[in-house]
Each structure stands twice: as C-alpha cells, then as structure tokens.
Design a protein around this motif. Structure first.
Motif, short mmCIF file in Angstrom:
data_model
loop_
_atom_site.label_atom_id
_atom_site.label_comp_id
_atom_site.label_asym_id
_atom_site.label_seq_id
_atom_site.Cartn_x
_atom_site.Cartn_y
_atom_site.Cartn_z
N THR A 24 0.83 -1.21 0.00
CA THR A 24 0.00 0.00 0.00
C THR A 24 0.86 1.26 0.00
O THR A 24 0.63 2.18 -0.78
N GLU A 25 1.86 1.28 0.87
CA GLU A 25 2.70 2.47 0.99
C GLU A 25 3.50 2.72 -0.28
O GLU A 25 3.63 3.85 -0.73
N MET A 26 4.05 1.63 -0.83
CA MET A 26 4.88 1.77 -2.03
C MET A 26 4.06 2.32 -3.19
O MET A 26 4.51 3.20 -3.93
N VAL A 27 2.85 1.80 -3.36
CA VAL A 27 1.99 2.25 -4.45
C VAL A 27 1.75 3.75 -4.32
O VAL A 27 1.79 4.50 -5.29
N GLU A 28 1.54 4.19 -3.06
CA GLU A 28 1.29 5.60 -2.84
C GLU A 28 2.55 6.44 -3.10
O GLU A 28 2.50 7.46 -3.79
N VAL A 29 3.67 5.96 -2.54
CA VAL A 29 4.93 6.71 -2.68
C VAL A 29 5.35 6.82 -4.14
O VAL A 29 5.77 7.88 -4.60
N LEU A 30 5.18 5.71 -4.89
CA LEU A 30 5.64 5.72 -6.28
C LEU A 30 4.86 6.70 -7.14
O LEU A 30 5.26 6.99 -8.26
N HIS A 31 3.73 7.21 -6.64
CA HIS A 31 2.97 8.18 -7.40
C HIS A 31 3.28 9.61 -6.98
O HIS A 31 2.68 10.54 -7.50
N SER A 32 4.19 9.78 -6.02
CA SER A 32 4.40 11.14 -5.53
C SER A 32 5.33 11.91 -6.46
O SER A 32 6.03 11.34 -7.31
N ASN A 33 5.34 13.22 -6.26
CA ASN A 33 6.03 14.10 -7.21
C ASN A 33 7.53 13.88 -7.23
O ASN A 33 8.17 13.96 -8.27
N TYR A 34 8.11 13.61 -6.05
CA TYR A 34 9.57 13.49 -6.06
C TYR A 34 10.04 12.26 -6.83
O TYR A 34 11.16 12.21 -7.32
N ILE A 35 9.16 11.26 -6.93
CA ILE A 35 9.53 10.09 -7.74
C ILE A 35 9.53 10.50 -9.22
O ILE A 35 10.42 10.13 -9.99
#
Lengths: 309, 384
Positions: free
Chosen positions: A193-204
C-alpha cells in the motif's frame, strides 16, 4: 522531546502499577492455595507452609510486601516447581521465547517487505495477486492452526524437522515459520500500500525525469520513504508475536515464557501466573513505548504534537 | 434569381420552437444515496460476495448441522472412540480419505515384523487389515516397509454407522460437535462485537459530543485502559471468572470497546463543528435530533467496518483462550477447544484437527475479506 518521554514513562509506570495491583487482588479472590496438592498434613505443617509463603499476614501487608519485592525485581516464590523464585523461572525461560520472537520478527518483516515490494513493482500481475492472497490468508488464519499444519506435514509426515522440543537450530525452524507468517502478511500488505502511494508522488516523478535508474528510484527514493510508516505496525506485530508465542510454545513444547504461563494456569501456581502476566505487560508496554519514541525521532510532527500537549 | 431567393420560403414551413426547460443539468438515472452506492460497490466485489455466502452457509450449518444426524454432542461411548471419518457415497472416492479406514506405514527388519507392528497398532484384528508391501527389506533394521489399511468400521461391527467427520477420543460424533462448537464460537463473536459496538459508540460519542471536562475525564480513563495490553486483561479475567460463554464475552468486551470509542470520538469531533451541524444547531435542533439525523448517519460506515473486523478478532481470541485451557470447558465445544483436542491426537488421528481448523480458517478469511470489501465500499477515497 524530554517532556514527551517523561510523560510516556510516567504513564507506563502507572499502567504497570495498575496491572500489578489488579493481578494481586484478582489472585486473592481466587480459590486455591499451595496446600491443595498435599492432603495429609497436620495443622502445624499447614501453618508452617502458609507462614513460608507469607499467606498468614493480613492482605494489606501481603500487598505491601508484594509491591516492595516487585520494585526489587522479586516476584515471589512459585507454589509449585520446587519452591523456585518466580524471577528465576522467568529468567531461565526467557531465552527460547526471545530467540523465537526475534527470529520470527526478522524473517517475517524481511520476507514481508520483499513480497510487498515485488507486488508494488509488478502491480496487477500474478505476483501481486498471489502476494495479496498470502497477506489475506496470513492475517486471517490463527497461528496455531498454521502451526498444526506445519507440524503435521513437515515433522510428522515428511520427517524433515523435529516434531517438538527445544535444542538445536532445527528445532526452531517450524515454530519460527509459524510465528513469522503473521508479521510477514502484515508487512507485505503494508509495504505494498505504501509503495503504491509513494511511487505516485512528485519526487519520484522528478527522480525519473532526472534519469535516476529504476532500481535507485525503487530502493532509495521509494522503499525508504514507504518504510517509515511501517514502524507504526511494528507495535501490533510485536504484540501479536507475544500472543502467538503462548500457543506456539505450547504446540512445539518449547520451554519458554508462554509455555510456562499455560502450565502455571493448569496447576494454579498464582505467583508464577502473576509474574508472567507482569512480564508480558512490561514487554508490551516497553515495546510500544520504544516504537512511539522511535517514531517521534523519525517524524518531527508527532514529537511536536506530543510535546505541546 | 432562384438561388438567392431565400427570402421566399413559404411561411408555413416555419414551425415555432416550443421553449423547453433546460435539460443539460438533469440527472437521467435516479440518484443513489451513500448507502445504495456502498451496497453497489460491495456487491460488485466478487470475493466479498462469495465470502458472505460462505459465512451464511456456515451460520446455517451451525444451526442445522447438529440435527442432520442422530448423534448427540455429549454421547460418550469408548467402544466407538477415534473412528475415522466416513461419509456415504464419498467413501467410494479413495483420495478423499473419507472411507472410514485408518492407514499407516510400518517399518521392520522384514515384512513379518512390519506386519506384526501394524497388527499391534490396529487392535490385532488381522482379518480386517489389508497389508500392502512397499519394500521387502534386506534384514537390516527398519528396511522393510508395509502399508496397512484397517477397516475399523467392519472390525467393530458397525457397518451401517457413519461418523461423517469421525469420532473423538471419547466416541462423540465430530460432525455434531463441530457445528455446535461453531455455533458457540459465532455466538461469542457476535455478542462481543455487538457489545463493543454499543459501549464504544456511546463512550466515544458522549466524550466527543459533550467535549470539555467530560471529554477530558473520559479520555484520561481511556488512556490508562489503552495502555494495559488487552491480552493481559483477558487472561486475568478468564482466570477469575468461571469458564464459559459469558465469561469470554465479558473478558473480550472489557478492552474491546476502546478501539471503537477512539474512532467514534475522532469522527464525531471532526463532524460536530462542520457547517451543517452548526446550521442545524443555530436553527434550534435538539441534541438528540442532531445525533440521530446528522452524526449517526455520517459515522455509521466506519462503525460497520470496525464491527466487521472485531468479529474475526473475537473468534480468534475465543479459540486462543479455549486452546490454552482458559475458555470453553468440556462437555461444551467451541472451535478452539476442538482444535485443542485435535492437537492431542494429531499424530495418529489428524482428522480431529483438520475439520475444525478448516472451519475456523474459512470463517476468519471470509470475515476479513467482507471487512475489506466493506471498507472499500464505505470509504469514498478507496473507490477506484
């Protein structure tokens, strides 16, 4: 921060005091004394035994003595088990429990994070699908059912591992797997869950635009940020491990704290029950305290909110 | 001239435009309420629907199951103890293992020794034991191996008896006990979840709604209770109370409601200062109406989700307590106590563990999947 820590430690001591008091008086309500097993005793012999355990004193005196002993780490003397001090029993038995819990936590969280990571990288693929199934099954099936399955298949039928008892590393494998399945499932679910969210963030997106290698994006930018919230589930995970250890130790006949508790319940050994309960409570509270403080260190927002109150 | 003669269109071709209402804003399908929407999402979730069907089936079986054969849950008879499962029709499908035979592999230095071991294990009723030689052996220790199949129903002269799920160490029918145990476990789980719901919602609701001093005092109490590990409280309570259904429910409820009360308090705190509640208050609506009309509908989703997750939690704790000997005591059965008995006989009679283990696993998985489904349905952020 100091104020926050002091406040938390104060609450912890208060909680421990309440548990100690509650368990003391609850045990006083219960029927049964160290005399139950021995029937043919003269009045004087009974008197001597009661005197030895301090059971002739009025209850408030017993309570004061109990609390006084507690502060010095003295949990009283076991009614059974050849009059061994409870502290001694627990010290002797903490090794296997700690080892199992530690192994299970390490194995469970590493495999779980890996599984969750794979699931998030290959979203909606068979890997993701099977990881979800493992997570649902792992969080749902009680650890003792799982332990029974492992014991029957790998020890009784296939004979790859010892069925029970304690000693070599091989003895620890099946109980560790049985204990690890729950942390594994929790970690896998959470990491995904966390990875899916993080991978969509702007810094990625920025990192991608700058041409950072995919492995660097996932491991350095993604996973590191995804793992911070995982600390919050470490608490419930550790609590689950303690609950699990009681039944797992019972099933695999491991001389640990959990097995001691179940045995003491069977034979009405109140001092040992009280000591074990306190140890469990202490363990729970300490783990949750450490995790909260750790989280406060990592995430400044928590620290501020806690300190300003 | 004709081409430009657009002005000469006969007047009767013109039709007055009837002025219609603006339809661009009109909603063509009936609008759905939040609950209808949630229901729709839930029923589109195939695993959740399947899990609900499974739960309903298990509930029906837990009510009807014990009446489906003629054995009572407490009919002890050592003559028919530890009979393996045997189900009519299915007994002819060999790989299912429901044909009412016990089998095992025996080793010895030669076939005779291995066979003797098999006979000794199976009541020495040679005429009912089929021996199949797997390995003839060479005379060394445990080199020979035979597979023995013991037709215990014939041997005990009970050809017409069918223990569908076998019988336990005291000769009680496992089928009857399994479903009665499931019923006990489900009752405990539902009652505990319901009590958590009632106490948690009222405590959290009152604390948040009245705020101020009330909230302060109530939250200090809750803070201390939260600090005490629920396992410790449950174990202490179970030691003090007489074992049984009511004790387990009490022990589970004593700490169980706190999680619910915290969630409800958080939600109510968030809601009670929102404009629609303030507007309603300004118009002179009474507290009761505000709670009923504005607060309850808005937090009901989260309450339902939470209750749904506390059911499998309670099932687990009941099984856990019965397993370590603090829960349901014989002759009553629960899933936990059946699993406990199953472990005692795991080596030779694995079927005693298998059936209750399957039922509890299916129940737990199904409740968790339905809980996940409800969360997806009630949490608009989760709508994909």
């Amino acid at each position: 921060m100091t104020r926050y820590i002091l406040r938390r430690v104060w609450y912890m001591l208060l909680t421990l005091f309440i548990i100690a008091t509650a368990s003391f008086f609850l045990m006083k309500i219960l029927p049964g004394s160290p005399l139950n097993a021995e029937d043919k005793l003269s009045e004087e012999q009974k008197e001597i035994i009661l005197e030895k355990y301090g059971l002739n004193d009025p209850v408030p005196v017993q309570y004061a003595k109990y609390l006084g002993g507690l502060v010095q780490g003295d949990l009283g003397v076991s009614f059974k088990f050849d009059n061994t001090p409870v502290t001694q029993i627990l010290v002797d038995r903490i090794g296997p429990s700690a080892l199992l819990g530690f192994q299970a936590l390490i194995v469970g969280s590493i495999l779980g994070i890996f599984l969750g990571l794979m699931a998030s990288i290959f979203r909606n693929s068979p890997i993701d699908f099977s990881s979800t199934i493992i997570a649902v099954i792992g969080t749902s099936i009680p650890s003792f059912v799982f332990a029974g399955l492992l014991q029957y298949v790998f020890a009784v039928k296939l004979g790859w591992f010892p069925v029970a008892l304690w000693g070599t590393f091989e003895h620890t494998i099946l109980p560790t797997i049985a204990l690890a399945i729950h942390p594994l499932a929790t970690a896998a679910r959470f990491t995904r869950t966390e990875m899916v969210e993080v991978l969509h963030s702007n810094y990625i997106i920025t990192a991608r635009a700058k041409g950072v290698a995919e492995s660097g994006i996932i491991l350095k930018h993604g996973l590191r940020n995804a793992l911070i919230p995982l600390i919050t589930v470490l608490g419930p995970m550790a609590v689950g491990l303690m609950t699990g250890s009681m039944v797992i130790e019972q099933i695999f006949a491991i001389p640990g704290i959990g097995e001691q508790f179940v045995t003491s319940v069977m034979v009405n050994d109140y001092p040992t029950i009280m000591g074990t309960t306190l140890l469990f409570a202490f363990g729970f509270i300490l783990i949750i305290l450490i995790i909260d403080l750790l989280y406060g260190l990592i995430d400044p927002r928590i620290r501020l909110a806690g300190g300003s109150k | 001239m004709d081409k430009n003669n657009l002005n000469n269109i006969p007047k009767d071709l013109f039709v007055p435009l009837v002025r219609k209402e603006d339809t661009s804003e009109k909603i063509s399908t009936p609008s759905r309420t939040f609950f209808q929407d949630a229901k729709r999402t839930l029923f589109n979730n195939k695993p959740a629907v399947f899990s609900m069907i499974l739960i309903v089936l298990i509930i029906i079986m837990s009510i009807a199951g014990p009446w489906m054969n003629n054995f009572g849950s407490d009919e002890q008879d050592l003559k028919r103890a530890k009979m393996p499962p045997r189900i009519p029709v299915l007994e002819n499908v060999s790989w299912l293992g429901l044909n009412g035979t016990l089998s095992g592999n025996f080793e010895g230095k030669d076939v005779t020794q291995a066979t003797n071991k098999a006979n000794a294990r199976f009541d020495n009723k040679k005429e009912f034991i089929d021996i199949e030689v797997i390995n003839k052996g060479d005379g060394t220790r445990n080199s020979a191996e035979v597979k023995a199949t013991y037709h215990i129903y014939e041997a005990k002269d009970m050809k017409d008896t069918y223990f569908w799920f076998g019988s336990d160490a005291l000769g009680r029918d496992q089928w009857t006990r399994l479903w009665e145990g499931t019923r006990v476990s489900l009752i405990i789980a539902f009652v505990a979840a319901l009590l958590d719901l009632v106490i948690g919602v009222s405590y959290g609701g009152i604390s948040a709604f009245y705020g101020g001093k009330v909230d302060n005092v109530m939250q200090r109490i809750a803070e201390i209770l939260v600090g005490i590990p629920n396992l410790v409280i449950i174990l202490l309570m179970m030691l003090v109370l007489k074992p049984g259904i009511i004790s387990i429910v009490i022990a589970l409820t004593i700490t169980g409601w706190i999680g619910m009360s915290r969630i409800v308090r958080g939600e109510v705190l968030k809601l009670k200062n929102q404009e629609f509640v303030l507007a309603s208050r300004t118009l002179g609506t009474s507290n009761g109406t505000i709670i009923r009309k504005h607060l309850v509908p808005n937090i009901s989703g989260i309450i339902i989700i939470n209750t749904m997750f506390s059911v499998p939690g309670a099932i687990f704790f009941e099984a856990f307590l019965s397993f370590i000997g603090l829960g349901i005591v014989p002759p009553d059965a629960s899933l936990g106590s059946l699993i406990d008995l199953g472990f005692d006989n795991l080596r030779l009679y694995p079927y005693m563990l298998v059936f209750p283990a399957i039922v509890i696993s299916v129940l737990m998985i199904a409740f968790n999947i339905v809980g996940d489904g409800l969360r997806d349905a009630f949490d608009p952020k989760m709508h994909k």
